[in-house]
Design a protein around this motif. Structure first.
Motif, PDB file in Angstrom:
ATOM      1  N   PRO A  44       0.814  -1.234   0.000  1.00 36.87           N
ATOM      2  CA  PRO A  44       0.000   0.000   0.000  1.00 36.87           C
ATOM      3  C   PRO A  44       0.839   1.272   0.000  1.00 36.87           C
ATOM      4  O   PRO A  44       0.463   2.268  -0.616  1.00 36.87           O
ATOM      5  N   ILE A  45       1.999   1.221   0.683  1.00 34.78           N
ATOM      6  CA  ILE A  45       2.860   2.406   0.693  1.00 34.78           C
ATOM      7  C   ILE A  45       3.438   2.627  -0.699  1.00 34.78           C
ATOM      8  O   ILE A  45       3.510   3.770  -1.182  1.00 34.78           O
ATOM      9  N   ALA A  46       3.847   1.548  -1.371  1.00 36.51           N
ATOM     10  CA  ALA A  46       4.389   1.674  -2.727  1.00 36.51           C
ATOM     11  C   ALA A  46       3.338   2.207  -3.688  1.00 36.51           C
ATOM     12  O   ALA A  46       3.649   2.997  -4.594  1.00 36.51           O
ATOM     13  N   GLU A  47       2.077   1.789  -3.511  1.00 28.39           N
ATOM     14  CA  GLU A  47       1.015   2.310  -4.365  1.00 28.39           C
ATOM     15  C   GLU A  47       0.786   3.798  -4.130  1.00 28.39           C
ATOM     16  O   GLU A  47       0.565   4.570  -5.067  1.00 28.39           O
ATOM     17  N   LYS A  48       0.851   4.209  -2.879  1.00 27.33           N
ATOM     18  CA  LYS A  48       0.583   5.609  -2.564  1.00 27.33           C
ATOM     19  C   LYS A  48       1.686   6.531  -3.047  1.00 27.33           C
ATOM     20  O   LYS A  48       1.416   7.640  -3.530  1.00 27.33           O
ATOM     21  N   CYS A  49       2.942   6.078  -2.969  1.00 27.69           N
ATOM     22  CA  CYS A  49       4.054   6.934  -3.390  1.00 27.69           C
ATOM     23  C   CYS A  49       4.405   6.761  -4.864  1.00 27.69           C
ATOM     24  O   CYS A  49       5.275   7.469  -5.385  1.00 27.69           O
ATOM     25  N   GLY A  50       3.742   5.813  -5.586  1.00 27.51           N
ATOM     26  CA  GLY A  50       3.965   5.647  -7.013  1.00 27.51           C
ATOM     27  C   GLY A  50       5.086   4.694  -7.383  1.00 27.51           C
ATOM     28  O   GLY A  50       5.314   4.428  -8.578  1.00 27.51           O
ATOM     29  N   GLU A  51       5.789   4.140  -6.395  1.00 27.70           N
ATOM     30  CA  GLU A  51       6.905   3.237  -6.688  1.00 27.70           C
ATOM     31  C   GLU A  51       6.416   1.886  -7.178  1.00 27.70           C
ATOM     32  O   GLU A  51       7.189   1.098  -7.726  1.00 27.70           O
ATOM     33  N   ILE A  52       5.114   1.600  -7.057  1.00 29.35           N
ATOM     34  CA  ILE A  52       4.577   0.291  -7.424  1.00 29.35           C
ATOM     35  C   ILE A  52       4.716   0.007  -8.914  1.00 29.35           C
ATOM     36  O   ILE A  52       4.814  -1.156  -9.336  1.00 29.35           O
ATOM     37  N   VAL A  53       4.757   1.061  -9.749  1.00 24.88           N
ATOM     38  CA  VAL A  53       4.875   0.840 -11.194  1.00 24.88           C
ATOM     39  C   VAL A  53       6.229   0.229 -11.533  1.00 24.88           C
ATOM     40  O   VAL A  53       6.316  -0.773 -12.269  1.00 24.88           O
ATOM     41  N   ARG A  54       7.310   0.794 -10.990  1.00 26.14           N
ATOM     42  CA  ARG A  54       8.653   0.229 -11.254  1.00 26.14           C
ATOM     43  C   ARG A  54       8.785  -1.156 -10.648  1.00 26.14           C
ATOM     44  O   ARG A  54       9.354  -2.071 -11.256  1.00 26.14           O
ATOM     45  N   ILE A  55       8.253  -1.332  -9.425  1.00 28.31           N
ATOM     46  CA  ILE A  55       8.335  -2.650  -8.780  1.00 28.31           C
ATOM     47  C   ILE A  55       7.542  -3.672  -9.578  1.00 28.31           C
ATOM     48  O   ILE A  55       7.997  -4.818  -9.781  1.00 28.31           O
ATOM     49  N   GLY A  56       6.363  -3.292 -10.068  1.00 24.44           N
ATOM     50  CA  GLY A  56       5.541  -4.224 -10.846  1.00 24.44           C
ATOM     51  C   GLY A  56       6.216  -4.655 -12.128  1.00 24.44           C
ATOM     52  O   GLY A  56       6.128  -5.834 -12.527  1.00 24.44           O
ATOM     53  N   ASP A  57       6.871  -3.720 -12.820  1.00 20.85           N
ATOM     54  CA  ASP A  57       7.588  -4.097 -14.042  1.00 20.85           C
ATOM     55  C   ASP A  57       8.718  -5.076 -13.730  1.00 20.85           C
ATOM     56  O   ASP A  57       8.976  -6.025 -14.497  1.00 20.85           O
ATOM     57  N   TRP A  58       9.403  -4.857 -12.614  1.00 22.18           N
ATOM     58  CA  TRP A  58      10.488  -5.789 -12.235  1.00 22.18           C
ATOM     59  C   TRP A  58       9.925  -7.178 -11.972  1.00 22.18           C
ATOM     60  O   TRP A  58      10.503  -8.186 -12.387  1.00 22.18           O
ATOM     61  N   VAL A  59       8.762  -7.244 -11.261  1.00 25.05           N
ATOM     62  CA  VAL A  59       8.150  -8.538 -10.967  1.00 25.05           C
ATOM     63  C   VAL A  59       7.765  -9.252 -12.256  1.00 25.05           C
ATOM     64  O   VAL A  59       8.000 -10.458 -12.412  1.00 25.05           O
ATOM     65  N   LEU A  60       7.194  -8.557 -13.221  1.00 25.75           N
ATOM     66  CA  LEU A  60       6.790  -9.180 -14.483  1.00 25.75           C
ATOM     67  C   LEU A  60       8.007  -9.721 -15.227  1.00 25.75           C
ATOM     68  O   LEU A  60       7.976 -10.858 -15.756  1.00 25.75           O
ATOM     69  N   ASN A  61       9.077  -8.940 -15.302  1.00 19.47           N
ATOM     70  CA  ASN A  61      10.287  -9.393 -15.986  1.00 19.47           C
ATOM     71  C   ASN A  61      10.858 -10.637 -15.328  1.00 19.47           C
ATOM     72  O   ASN A  61      11.199 -11.623 -15.992  1.00 19.47           O
ATOM     73  N   GLU A  62      10.975 -10.606 -13.999  1.00 19.57           N
ATOM     74  CA  GLU A  62      11.583 -11.715 -13.283  1.00 19.57           C
ATOM     75  C   GLU A  62      10.725 -12.973 -13.374  1.00 19.57           C
ATOM     76  O   GLU A  62      11.232 -14.085 -13.581  1.00 19.57           O
ATOM     77  N   ALA A  63       9.381 -12.847 -13.211  1.00 17.46           N
ATOM     78  CA  ALA A  63       8.507 -14.020 -13.280  1.00 17.46           C
ATOM     79  C   ALA A  63       8.512 -14.632 -14.670  1.00 17.46           C
ATOM     80  O   ALA A  63       8.551 -15.863 -14.825  1.00 17.46           O
ATOM     81  N   CYS A  64       8.491 -13.803 -15.723  1.00 17.94           N
ATOM     82  CA  CYS A  64       8.510 -14.333 -17.091  1.00 17.94           C
ATOM     83  C   CYS A  64       9.861 -14.986 -17.404  1.00 17.94           C
ATOM     84  O   CYS A  64       9.925 -16.031 -18.081  1.00 17.94           O
TER      85      CYS A  64
END
Length: 921
Positions: free
Chosen positions: A711-731
């Motif tokens: 929730p903190i990452a979503e509020k501060c906007g860092e969730i977009v970069r973290i989400g892209d990293w998760v997608l790259n790593e999982a794929c």
């Protein structure tokens, strides 16, 4: 009209009476029923009075028509016009439906049943007359001398009746008929219609017997009098109004003028040249306009009017007339007759001219000074405006009353204006006011008004009012004040003004030794609604919430909007600290009723933090920090509640700020990693799926829970970069397992609503799959319900891309978010994941078990697979299998594993390894 048709029509055995009239209303023929009731004679007698009814009937349709006579004193029937194929008027028909009942007995019985009719039989030589009672109850069956009856006839009618009887007895008339006044037993008079005929004579022709009827026609006479009175009243009304009537027949090309019109114009109605002479007396301009109106009426047969000027003799003023023309059409739409009226409007015209002159004078004065003005008569409140006054008020130039004008003003301004008029009328001095009104377009206008009373000899007292538009001056001043101290959306004090007011309240509490509390109110769920329904809905919700909160505060309390969905309340003069909690409960309860937007029901709550004024918290900023910390403690306590400030609350705020700071750069420091947990099919005949779960390990501090930092990452906007990293790593990892020959169905990744709202997110997902060598069909994106609730163009485009590349979608934690399931039809969702709270409670609570069963039925009904997460016991698995759940996930099968451990789990039997591929990680 063809005589054969007339004969056939009249010989038809009709129960109704039928009379055929010519175009002038005179009877041509009648059937036996009509002749029996003397209807041809009656229509002949009243043909001039029936002219208006014939005109209406000639215009088309059936017109009701009443005639004097009959058992009830009148005949009620219908008149219609008869036209040839070309629409030319031939004749009229008058029908009276069944004027008498069917004959069911003797002539005496029929006479007795006919209300108002009586029979008499006169033995002429013996002068004995037998008569039945008429309508009056004081008459009896009598046998008396005719001479005695004649004595009861009114003296003015007696000679006429005696003459009619003698004329018939001598054979000079075929039938005896007379109308006369007959004296009742009480001495009153009533009109009687007496008819009869000699039925037996001697060889020498002398009368022996005469029979007839006597009918009470008192009501008929009253009706005749009423019709005559109405005509007199109509003529008198037209005379008073200066009006006259006329008509024109296109067939005969003849005009008819009423006596009132002839008198008005000084014309002789008997002179056929009267219309032409009258037209020649018109002013040439009026004559041309009248001709154009006449021709226009013939081209388009519609009612119209025209004002004309009638020239007078030398030295006299011309007369102003207003003409109305009303064409009457036949069935073919051709003009059959033209009716009209003429009114003398000379006085009105002169009055209007005077008013126009005065208005133009005021307009010239006001235009020079750009000041609107008006006059208001004190006695009548009639008002005249200048053109500039109309312009200031944003109205078209048309008559307006004082009440209509004041209706545009605010209540306060209207009361101030009326009070000023009263004071000035009572002898007060002129006054100047600043008033506010709203134009029809909704624009607010401020005017400076100067009012004074004008009393002149020979003229009624009147107020003279001058208006000057000062809107720009007022708005500039208000704008400066508003921008500096108030929130533009809610109209509440902003942070700056609230700080100043709170400082004054703290100073007052310090001087008086009073208590004070600051409440920090944050709306729960507002962000989701704002993101889902748009900023317009969010603004509406903020204003409504602010209004509800404000209604539960005292006038002495301070209330303002701090930021976004946050409000500040300052409570003064509290009796005890507990009172702040009571107010907090009232504020939370005020938001309990849902707000409605169209068909959607919107619900928000409030988390309230309370900070008391005490040593260490003696200024605005200190109170604000403490109240903010308490508000966050209320959110962590479950939201929609309140908390007093404590040191633990401050520690939690500091913890949140610390995590927000640490999230920045965590990717570069390689502090994130993924673990994987399998999802198994309940029938075990298909390869398992894998869900990627994010972990954050802070060196020296250990792991941080995703429930805390996401929730903190979503509020501060860092969730977009973290989400892209998760997608790259999982794929990348899924592609490596696939190359190693490990068999699995798909890899699932959680996606935040913030990522979905990013433009180009869907394209980035497809690019990541291609870059890592994983088919998009094997990457499943798990979304929350709140991410799907808002249907925007960006979200629609995102799902179009996913659908085009067949990227599977799942709804995570289903059943814990919004209750509106409409989004399941809008978006290509393929799986529902039952939240672990339902799974873990279904064995102990039958209601929870019914919820899971309902979710399974719902998913299957929509063509979706259903996944249950949080399965920890075999009993849970067995119940889910019975309910028809498709896939299960939980610690019963495996905890989340690092990549190497999951590869070993797949090789151990849960997964299948292809023989032709080496195992590499």
């Amino acid at each position: 009209m063809d005589q054969g048709i007339i004969a056939s029509l009249l010989q038809h055995p009709l129960a109704s009476a039928l009379v055929i009239l010519d175009r002038e209303g005179r009877p041509l023929a009648a059937n036996p029923a009509a002749r029996e009731h003397q209807l041809p004679i009656i229509t002949q007698s009243y043909h001039s009075m029936l002219e208006d009814i014939r005109l209406l009937a000639a215009d088309g349709g059936i017109v009701p028509c009443s005639l004097p006579g009959g058992p009830r004193g009148r005949y009620d029937g219908w008149m219609r016009a008869v036209h040839d194929r070309d629409g030319n008027l031939l004749a009229f028909t008058l029908s009276i439906p069944e004027p008498v009942g069917a004959y069911t007995g003797s002539i005496w019985e029929l006479a007795l049943e006919s209300a108002g009719h009586g029979l008499w039989d006169w033995d002429v030589p013996a002068d004995r007359m037998l008569r039945t009672p008429a309508q009056r109850p004081d008459d009896r069956d009598l046998q008396e001398r005719a001479v005695a009856l004649l004595d009861r006839v009114h003296p003015d009618d007696r000679s006429r009746v005696r003459g009619a009887i003698g004329e018939h007895l001598e054979g000079r008339s075929s039938q005896y008929s007379a109308q006369f006044r007959f004296r009742n037993q009480d001495g009153s008079w009533r009109w009687v219609l007496d008819r009869g005929r000699v039925v037996a004579r001697t060889v020498e022709g002398l009368p022996l017997r005469m029979v007839g009827t006597h009918t009470d026609i008192d009501q008929q006479k009253q009706l005749e009098t009423q019709l005559q009175d109405q005509q007199v009243h109509l003529r008198e009304a037209q005379r008073i109004a200066g009006m006259g009537s006329w008509a024109w027949n296109p067939d005969s090309r003849r005009f008819w003028w009423s006596p009132e019109l002839c008198a008005m114009l000084g014309q002789d109605a008997r002179d056929p040249r009267t219309p032409r002479r009258w037209v020649r007396r018109l002013h040439p301009r009026s004559r041309a306009a009248l001709r154009m109106a006449w021709r226009r009426m013939w081209r388009d047969p519609q009612a119209c009017s025209q004002d004309v000027e009638l020239q007078a003799a030398a030295g006299a003023s011309p007369r102003q007339l207003r003409l109305w023309l009303q064409p009457l059409l036949d069935g073919a739409g051709r003009v059959q007759r033209v009716l009209g009226q003429v009114q003398d409007i000379t006085e009105q015209y002169q009055t209007d001219a005077l008013i126009r002159w005065r208005t133009e004078l005021l307009n010239r004065v006001s235009a020079l000074g750009r000041i609107g003005g008006c006059e208001i008569e004190v006695a009548t409140r009639q008002m005249q405006w200048t053109e500039e006054c109309y312009r200031i008020h944003g109205l078209r130039k048309e008559p307006i009353s004082l009440e209509q004008a004041l209706a545009m003003y605010s209540d306060e301004s209207r009361e101030a204006f009326e009070a000023a008029l009263t004071r000035i009328a009572d002898g007060g001095l002129p006054e100047q006011l600043d008033l506010c009104f709203y134009r029809q377009s909704g624009i607010r206008v401020w005017v400076q008004v100067l009012i004074e009373l004008d009393r002149r000899d020979g003229l009624p007292a009147r107020f003279v009012v001058l208006f000057r538009d000062i809107t720009r001056e007022r708005e500039a001043s208000e704008r400066i004040e508003l921008l500096a101290h108030y929130d533009l959306l809610t109209g509440l004090p902003n942070r700056m003004l609230l700080r100043e007011q709170t400082a004054e309240a703290i100073e007052e509490a310090r001087d008086r030794g009073g208590s004070l509390a600051m409440l920090f109110v944050d709306l729960d769920g507002f962000k989701t609604i704002n993101d889902s329904f748009g900023h317009a809905t969010g603004d509406m919700l903020l204003k409504a919430a602010a209004a509800r909160l404000h209604q539960n505060l005292r006038n002495s309390d301070l209330f303002g909007r701090f930021n976004g969905d946050e409000f500040i309340v300052v409570l003064r003069d509290l009796a005890a600290p507990e009172d702040a909690g009571h107010v907090a409960r009232k504020l939370i309860a005020s938001l309990g009723e849902p707000l409605h937007r169209g068909q959607d029901s919107l619900k928000v709550g409030a988390s309230v933090g309370i900070a008391m004024y005490e040593p260490g918290r003696e200024d605005f900023d200190a109170l604000l920090r403490a109240a903010d910390a308490a508000m966050h403690a209320a959110k962590e306590a479950g939201r929609n509640t309140y908390q007093y400030y404590s040191q633990d609350a401050l520690s939690r705020i500091q913890r949140r700020l610390e995590l927000e700071h640490a999230l920045h750069g965590a990717i570069e420091r390689e502090e994130f990693s993924l673990v994987y947990q399998p999802l198994l099919h309940t029938d075990r005949d298909q390869p398992p799926a894998i869900e990627a779960l994010l972990r954050w390990h802070r060196p020296g501090l250990g792991y941080c829970s995703p429930a805390e930092f996401i929730p903190i990452a979503e509020k501060c906007g860092e969730i977009v970069r973290i989400g892209d990293w998760v997608l790259n790593e999982a794929c990348r990892q899924a592609a490596a397992w696939d190359r190693a020959g490990l068999v699995f169905d798909r890899v699932a990744v959680n996606v935040s609503a913030v990522q979905l709202r990013e433009r180009g997110f869907a394209e980035r997902v497809i690019d990541i799959c291609h870059a890592q060598g994983l088919a998009p069909t094997r990457l499943e994106l798990e979304l929350t319900e709140s991410a799907l609730i808002r249907d925007t163009d960006v979200l629609r485009h995102c799902f179009d891309v996913f659908e085009r590349h067949r990227v599977p979608l799942a709804v995570d934690d289903f059943g814990t978010g919004f209750s509106n399931l409409h989004y399941l039809n809008r978006f290509p969702v393929g799986r529902l994941k039952i939240d672990r709270s339902f799974v873990q409670g279904m064995l102990q609570d039958t209601g929870t078990a019914e919820v899971t069963q309902a979710i399974v039925h719902l998913g299957h009904a929509l063509g979706m697979k259903v996944v249950a997460e949080g399965v920890e016991t075999a009993q849970m698995e067995e119940m889910l299998r019975r309910q028809g759940c498709d896939e299960v996930q939980g610690y019963l099968y495996s905890r989340p594993l690092v990549p190497r451990e999951l590869a070993q789990w797949l090789r151990s039997g849960a997964g299948i390894v292809r023989d032709d591929c080496p195992v590499t990680l």
